[in-house]
Design an enzyme around this catalytic site. Structure first.
Site, PDB file in Angstrom:
ATOM      1  N   LYS A 271      23.618  34.596  87.638  1.00 10.08           N
ATOM      2  CA  LYS A 271      22.824  35.767  87.268  1.00 10.08           C
ATOM      3  C   LYS A 271      22.213  36.409  88.503  1.00 10.08           C
ATOM      4  CE  LYS A 271      22.612  34.316  82.655  1.00 10.08           C
ATOM      5  NZ  LYS A 271      21.977  33.436  81.759  1.00 10.08           N
ATOM      6  N   ARG A 272      22.365  35.732  89.644  1.00  9.09           N
ATOM      7  CA  ARG A 272      21.879  36.350  90.878  1.00  9.09           C
ATOM      8  C   ARG A 272      22.928  37.302  91.453  1.00  9.09           C
ATOM      9  NH1 ARG A 272      19.157  31.513  91.124  1.00  9.09           N
ATOM     10  NH2 ARG A 272      20.985  30.425  91.861  1.00  9.09           N
TER      11      ARG A 272
END
Ligand code: GLU
Length: 359
Positions: A271-272
């Site tokens: 999700k980064r």
């Protein structure tokens, strides 16, 4: 608005029933929609349309500490942008409203009470300190921490005493040893004897909020969900869910666990990684049709991999038995090729009409 007492009773008896296909996408609004989530939604959408069924969006926001402001709206906006709008959702409403779990708390409380009455659940008064000690001890002995089911054995008198003393409690589900195998639409026969690996799980917390397992099962039942198509990471939870269905005396839906979506090199989508968020991709000018191509070309479920299929064609060609078990590898470098191809063909429908034409 939450559910009133009469609605809770009706719901637990199964208010939304029918013989048709009803599937749901049930994200937790703990972040913005990424390609993994969009793919789960897309397969649910295609499955629903293939079988003249309904596609539902339900927000699983019972862990309020993790809710990200704006994420719920963002998820629904992005489904619409991608051309796969739900028929029932928090925004659109529908026969099983509300579609946001935080507005259905009375239903879960009632369901937990039902299990308590049946002897399938019990109150647990163990303090956080005791649970922490159990955990530390297990780790010291190189074992996986698990609850030791101590409060299962409290007598009704002991429970009444603790309640009258105002002791805090949670509700736990009594895991039976005899898990039954189930036939997953993608993975075939599967079974996990949960009771031999886990302690009895909490289903209702002391603040009255349910945990994922209870809320998910109750909602799938009362919303009349016929097929649960979700990520493979939930495959091992399904035996636990089936024990819950059995304890309630409800027929379970059919399950299909979609293979994970990974980066091209096999690493987990993080999700980064900014490039996996749908909102970001939309802002950067990628066409929804190109995202559709990239997701259906790296996955399975279709006779072949092809660029430029319309949603109508995808629905026609889709077959759940063609979904393979191995992970799908996402090749984001192909995105510009797909985008160029779609742009060159022109005729891209205005946003509100994407993919809806002819479906
Ligand atoms: N809220 C869960 C998730 O975000 C839903 C899993 C399921 O579909 O059962 O993945």
């Amino acid at each position: 608005m939450g559910l009133g007492a009469a609605a809770v009773g009706d719901a637990l008896r199964g208010a939304v029933r029918g013989s048709g296909v009803r599937v749901r996408f049930a994200p937790s609004p703990t972040g913005f929609l990424h390609l993994g989530g969009l793919r789960t939604a897309l397969y649910n959408y295609i499955f629903a349309k293939k079988h003249q069924g309904s596609f539902i969006l339900r927000l699983e926001d019972t862990d309020q500490s993790r809710v990200v402001p704006g994420a719920a709206e963002g998820i629904e906006d992005m489904l619409e942008w991608a051309g796969i709008p739900p028929e029932e959702s928090p925004r659109r409403g529908g026969p099983a409203a509300p579609y946001q779990q935080s507005q259905r708390l009375s239903l879960y409380r009632e369901a937990a009470e039902l299990l308590l009455e049946k002897g399938a659940a019990y109150r647990c008064f163990c303090t956080p300190q005791r649970l922490e000690l159990l955990k530390k001890e297990a780790l010291r002995n190189r074992q996986t921490p698990r609850y030791d089911n101590r409060c299962r054995h409290l007598s009704p008198k002991q429970v009444a005493e603790k309640v009258s003393q105002g002791a805090d409690s949670v509700m736990r589900f009594r895991l039976e040893e005899n898990s039954e195998p189930f036939c997953d639409l993608i993975h075939g026969w599967s079974k996990h004897v949960v009771a031999s690996i886990e302690g009895d799980p909490v289903i209702l917390k002391s603040d009255g909020f349910p945990t994922y397992h209870l809320a998910n099962v109750v909602d799938d039942h009362v919303m009349g969900i016929s097929h649960v198509l979700r990520g493979a990471e939930w495959l091992i939870s399904t035996s636990k869910h089936l024990l819950l269905y059995r304890a309630f005396g409800w027929d379970p839906p059919q399950f299909g666990h979609l293979p994970l979506l990974l980066n091209k090199d096999g690493s987990k989508l993080s999700k980064r990684q900014g490039d996996i968020f749908v909102e970001q991709l939309a802002q950067d000018g990628w066409l929804p049709e190109a995202l559709l191509d990239i997701m259906t070309n790296c996955g399975s479920g279709f006779a072949d991999n092809r660029m430029g299929r319309t949603l109508k064609e995808l629905i026609e060609e889709f077959n759940v038995s063609r979904i393979e078990r191995h992970s799908a590898l996402l090749d984001l470098e192909k995105l510009s090729e797909f985008n160029r191809w779609r742009n060159q063909r022109g005729g891209v429908a205005p946003a509100s009409m994407h993919f809806l034409v002819g479906c």
